[in-house]
Enzyme design. Sequence first.
Site, PDB file in Angstrom:
ATOM      1  CG  HIS A 105      40.479  35.261  38.318  1.00 20.49           C
ATOM      2  ND1 HIS A 105      41.652  35.884  38.650  1.00 20.49           N
ATOM      3  CD2 HIS A 105      40.776  34.405  37.320  1.00 20.49           C
ATOM      4  CE1 HIS A 105      42.632  35.432  37.880  1.00 20.49           C
ATOM      5  NE2 HIS A 105      42.127  34.514  37.064  1.00 20.49           N
ATOM      6  CG  HIS A 107      39.027  30.684  35.129  1.00 24.61           C
ATOM      7  ND1 HIS A 107      39.240  31.366  33.945  1.00 24.61           N
ATOM      8  CD2 HIS A 107      40.109  30.956  35.909  1.00 24.61           C
ATOM      9  CE1 HIS A 107      40.410  32.004  34.009  1.00 24.61           C
ATOM     10  NE2 HIS A 107      40.957  31.767  35.187  1.00 24.61           N
TER      11      HIS A 107
HETATM   12  P1  5GP Z   1      44.246  33.459  35.112  1.00 25.10           P
HETATM   13  O1  5GP Z   1      45.247  32.951  34.122  1.00 25.10           O
HETATM   14  O2  5GP Z   1      44.854  34.548  35.968  1.00 25.10           O
HETATM   15  O3  5GP Z   1      43.586  32.364  35.900  1.00 25.10           O
HETATM   16  O4  5GP Z   1      43.073  34.066  34.247  1.00 25.10           O
HETATM   17  C1  5GP Z   1      42.925  35.418  33.961  1.00 25.10           C
HETATM   18  C2  5GP Z   1      41.751  35.507  33.024  1.00 25.10           C
HETATM   19  O5  5GP Z   1      41.354  36.854  32.948  1.00 25.10           O
HETATM   20  C3  5GP Z   1      42.077  35.019  31.601  1.00 25.10           C
HETATM   21  O6  5GP Z   1      41.184  33.988  31.249  1.00 25.10           O
HETATM   22  C4  5GP Z   1      41.903  36.288  30.755  1.00 25.10           C
HETATM   23  O7  5GP Z   1      41.330  36.016  29.492  1.00 25.10           O
HETATM   24  C5  5GP Z   1      40.991  37.141  31.621  1.00 25.10           C
HETATM   25  N1  5GP Z   1      41.188  38.573  31.454  1.00 25.10           N
HETATM   26  C6  5GP Z   1      42.368  39.236  31.413  1.00 25.10           C
HETATM   27  N2  5GP Z   1      42.158  40.572  31.312  1.00 25.10           N
HETATM   28  C7  5GP Z   1      40.807  40.747  31.299  1.00 25.10           C
HETATM   29  C8  5GP Z   1      39.980  41.903  31.190  1.00 25.10           C
HETATM   30  O8  5GP Z   1      40.428  43.043  31.096  1.00 25.10           O
HETATM   31  N3  5GP Z   1      38.632  41.692  31.201  1.00 25.10           N
HETATM   32  C9  5GP Z   1      38.097  40.437  31.304  1.00 25.10           C
HETATM   33  N4  5GP Z   1      36.770  40.352  31.299  1.00 25.10           N
HETATM   34  N5  5GP Z   1      38.844  39.325  31.394  1.00 25.10           N
HETATM   35  C10 5GP Z   1      40.196  39.476  31.387  1.00 25.10           C
END
Ligand code: 5GP
Length: 151
Positions: A105, A107
Site C-alpha cells: 500500500h 500512503h
Molecule cells: P503500514 O505501517 O503497513 O505502512 O501501514 C498500514 C496502515 O494501514 C496503517 O496506517 C493503519 O492505520 C492502516 N490500517 C490497518 N488496518 C486497517 C483497516 O482495517 N482498514 C483501514 N482502512 N486501514 C487500516
Amino acid sequence: MHERIDPKDCIFCKIVRGEAPGHVVCEDERTLAFMDIFPVAEGHVLVIPKAHCTNLLDADPTDLEAVIVRARTIARAIRDALAPDGIGTFQLNGAAAGQTVFHYHLHLIPRQSGEKLEIHGRKPGRAERLAELAAQLSSAVAAEEAAGAVS
Ligand code: 5GP
Ligand code: ZN
C-alpha cells in the site's frame, strides 16, 4: 522479510472483496483507494493493488504503475479538496521498516507546514468523518478525471 500472509486472511484483500468495511475513495480494474482508519492527518488515503502482494519487493510491475498513476490523481484531488501545504507519499517494506499490514500500500498524507512528521496515527478516525472525507475526495477524483488530469 518473511511476512507473507494468505490473501484469505489479509485485511486489505477483505476490503477489496467487500468482506470488511472500507471508506472507499475510488477504484479501477487494478487498484483500490480508501481512507486509513488510523489517519495521521485528515485525508490520509491508502492506495493498493487489488491483487495481493506483500510489498514493493514482490509487487507486479504493472500493478505498481497503476498504483502510482492513481496516486497522482488522488494527490491532485487532495490538493483541490483539502488544500494542504504538502502531500507525503510513503511505503514501508517489512516489519523492521515499520510495515504493519502485509499487502502492498502507498500512503498519501496531507501535510501542513511546521507540523511534526509522523508515519502512523495514534487514534482511529471517526467513522462519520472518514465517510465524509471519502465522499469529498471521491468527488474531487471524478472532477480530476473529467478534467483529464492535464494541469
Ligand atoms: P503500514 O505501517 O503497513 O505502512 O501501514 C498500514 C496502515 O494501514 C496503517 O496506517 C493503519 O492505520 C492502516 N490500517 C490497518 N488496518 C486497517 C483497516 O482495517 N482498514 C483501514 N482502512 N486501514 C487500516
Ligand atoms: Zn491482501
